[in-house]
Scaffold this motif. Sequence first.
Motif, PDB file in Angstrom:
ATOM      1  N   TYR A  79       8.340  11.301   2.839  1.00  0.00           N
ATOM      2  CA  TYR A  79       9.477  10.763   2.086  1.00  0.00           C
ATOM      3  C   TYR A  79      10.313  11.899   1.471  1.00  0.00           C
ATOM      4  N   PHE A 102      -2.897  10.255   1.512  1.00  0.00           N
ATOM      5  CA  PHE A 102      -3.040   9.387   2.683  1.00  0.00           C
ATOM      6  C   PHE A 102      -3.975  10.069   3.664  1.00  0.00           C
ATOM      7  N   ARG A 154       8.740   1.074   5.033  1.00  0.00           N
ATOM      8  CA  ARG A 154       8.705   1.337   6.472  1.00  0.00           C
ATOM      9  C   ARG A 154       7.369   1.914   6.935  1.00  0.00           C
ATOM     10  N   SER A 155       6.650   2.582   6.016  1.00  0.00           N
ATOM     11  CA  SER A 155       5.328   3.117   6.366  1.00  0.00           C
ATOM     12  C   SER A 155       4.379   2.023   6.840  1.00  0.00           C
ATOM     13  N   HIS A 187      -1.442  10.729  -5.082  1.00  0.00           N
ATOM     14  CA  HIS A 187      -1.610   9.820  -3.949  1.00  0.00           C
ATOM     15  C   HIS A 187      -1.868  10.623  -2.676  1.00  0.00           C
ATOM     16  N   TYR A 206       2.581  14.628  -2.439  1.00  0.00           N
ATOM     17  CA  TYR A 206       1.569  13.965  -1.624  1.00  0.00           C
ATOM     18  C   TYR A 206       0.618  14.924  -0.936  1.00  0.00           C
ATOM     19  N   LEU A 214       3.408   0.628  11.431  1.00  0.00           N
ATOM     20  CA  LEU A 214       2.295   0.698  12.386  1.00  0.00           C
ATOM     21  C   LEU A 214       1.214  -0.341  12.061  1.00  0.00           C
ATOM     22  N   LEU A 244       3.689   8.438   9.855  1.00  0.00           N
ATOM     23  CA  LEU A 244       3.256   7.808   8.607  1.00  0.00           C
ATOM     24  C   LEU A 244       4.422   7.116   7.902  1.00  0.00           C
ATOM     25  N   GLU A 245       5.622   7.556   8.191  1.00  0.00           N
ATOM     26  CA  GLU A 245       6.803   6.891   7.631  1.00  0.00           C
ATOM     27  C   GLU A 245       7.241   5.711   8.493  1.00  0.00           C
ATOM     28  N   THR A 272      -5.220   6.393   0.379  1.00  0.00           N
ATOM     29  CA  THR A 272      -4.896   5.292   1.284  1.00  0.00           C
ATOM     30  C   THR A 272      -5.198   5.697   2.724  1.00  0.00           C
ATOM     31  N   PRO A 273      -6.245   5.122   3.315  1.00  0.00           N
ATOM     32  CA  PRO A 273      -6.472   5.393   4.739  1.00  0.00           C
ATOM     33  C   PRO A 273      -5.469   4.612   5.586  1.00  0.00           C
ATOM     34  N   ARG A 320       0.821  -1.218   0.000  1.00  0.00           N
ATOM     35  CA  ARG A 320       0.000   0.000   0.000  1.00  0.00           C
ATOM     36  C   ARG A 320       0.853   1.265   0.000  1.00  0.00           C
ATOM     37  N   TYR A 322      -4.456  10.000   7.479  1.00  0.00           N
ATOM     38  CA  TYR A 322      -3.893   9.492   8.737  1.00  0.00           C
ATOM     39  C   TYR A 322      -4.955   9.625   9.822  1.00  0.00           C
ATOM     40  N   GLN A 368       6.986   3.513   0.349  1.00  0.00           N
ATOM     41  CA  GLN A 368       8.186   3.036   1.041  1.00  0.00           C
ATOM     42  C   GLN A 368       7.758   2.076   2.141  1.00  0.00           C
TER      43      GLN A 368
END
Lengths: 259, 438
Positions: B203, B122, A43-44, B120, B79, A47, B183-184, B163-164, A38, B124, A41
């Motif tokens: 990123y 996200f 490492r995301s 894209h 992003y 969690l 988030l990373e 992307t949730p 998804r 969060y 990168q």
Amino acid sequence: MAGTNASGHLHVDPESKAPYDAETLATLRADAEIVIARYPQSRSALLPLLHLVQSVDGYVSGRGIKFCAEMLGLTTADVSGVATFYTQFKRHENGRYTVGVCTNTLCAVMGGDAIWDAVSAHLGIGHDETTADGMITLERVECNAACDYAPVVMANWEFMDNQTPASTIQLVEDLRAGKDVAPTRGAAKVCSFTEVSRVLAGFHDGRADEGVGAGPATLLGLKIAKERGWAAPSSAPAPGAEDSSADRPGGLKGKEAAQ
Amino acid sequence: MTTPLTPVLSAFWDADRSWTLETYEKHGGYAALRKALAMPASDVLNTVKDSAIRGRGGAGFPAGLKWSFMSPPDGGPRYLVVNADESEPGTCKDIPLMLANPHALIEGAAISQYAMGSDHAFIYLRGEVVHVYRRLLRAVEEATAAGYLGTDVLGTGITLRVTPHAGAGAYICGEETALLDSLEGRRGQPRLKPPFPGAAGLYARPTSVNNVETIASVPGIILEGSDWFKSMGTEKSTGFGIFSLSGHVTNPGQFEAPLGITMRELIDLAGGIRKGHRIKFWTPGGSSTPIFTEAHLDIPLDFDSVAAAGSMLGTRALQVFDETVSVVRAVSRWTDFYAHESCGKCTPCREGTYWLKQIMERLEHGQGLPGDIEKLDDICSNILGRSFCALGDAATSPIASAIKYFREEFEAGMHTPAATLFPPAASVLFDAKEAATA
């Protein structure tokens, strides 16, 4: 399992480090690949992967930390450092249900403190402790964004609105008795800690369409607006009907209308 | 002319299965996306800029301006990150919005991505609201199946993805750079700025972090135009916002109104202060905003008027406390919160909140020491402006403002417990509720 004393330290029992059996590991790996895909990168995915570990082990186990590290090319120290930062990641085996009483200021004052005292005394456990039957982990939680329903209790991160000491004791007793409990605003029933952890890893359980869209407090303003015929300006205004704001004083237009 | 309440985002929260794509489309959903995709992206951005919408997450920075500050496209990824980590004490608007109408956010995220040249986004979301996460996941699934998201949105060849992402419990992740670190896949600790996210965000790529309500307001702005948006609110705080009333009002709830409505008007709509009581203090925008008293009920709740009165509009989290409540107890608990949530990265906040908590605790228990009030002031002034991020500053807001308006209660904390002066039982809602259901 780790001791029920909440020392705040990361307990790493040998059992916690025992390797996953082949079948569990294969499933975990397949799921982890889906999660990792998804993100741009990898490492995301950490969690969500820790939520995934909790969905299998019921807490962040030593083997779970190792698993995340292997999947993401991190050290176990990196993963532990992240896992210990977030309150939802549990350092010892969680009960089937986390019951979180909001004791941040507003809920506390409206009755959250009294609820906490009552349910803590009733169960004989304190913060981040679990009943001997392994059913309930009790927590004091911070504001959970439902202040208009204070005092609020969360059951595995589903909303139990407008609680009282009696209703919360009933809640924990029903959960301990294995009865289905319906949140006020949420799925048809409170799912188990491991089931909810899997959802939080991003694997949804088909329950999105269950429950209400909104509770009465959420709808109060809308209800009043409808009763009084109040609405936002027309979506298709006649040309010139809604002039620009240039000539409008700084105040609220509605107030001008009311005068 | 606008009316006192202007339901836009909340307009059909009461509809049957309000959260579904079917309901959203029935109410005009995704028409704004079609309209936006037929416009050059720069026009979409300019429309949002012209609307002058200020960020709904607390700081009030103009959203269109934020987008235009992103580094210019260089062919690499850009992003949009939606801040859905709603955790500020008292704040309860984004969670009900996403529960009742997640598609407004999804459509807003699609349009906003397009406007900023991103493909894209996200979302969060704080992890402690599992049903909201289910609704977001489902909404993205529905929107993708309908062609509103994906690699060829509505046949235009444009890629827009959402992307949730669920967090795991940390208030600090509401701070935009801490959110990005989280988030990373890292500990949620704030980053040094500059570089700002617009230059090096997720990123290390150009990123805009925007609040849920801000992004959910975008479809309306695109569909109806920036003048429509500006026809609500005040000159410098345009449009509508969700005001969340909680605490000692007769009927707590959500009220979507033009910015500039007053607390007095809102309390009236909420049926007044609970029967037999009067207001003592309230927060205009959550616990991080200096408290107000009865003297501030007629201040227009817009960014500038609230700031001029010494507080912040914040997230319009209006927590109401009546005369039964000890301000020392209330502030002491908020201080516990900031100490608990301090990420530990910077010394003023980590150490300062630790000391503030101890002093507040002894004042609450009537065990304050001579000089404690001055010590609170001193510690606050050593945190304020010296912390890495706004969390430290926020920790000082309730303390400094409470001392300003209710110093005598802090003085009483030298000898008398708050619970003696203000028995907590008088503040709880249970009796009122049982009477209401009887």
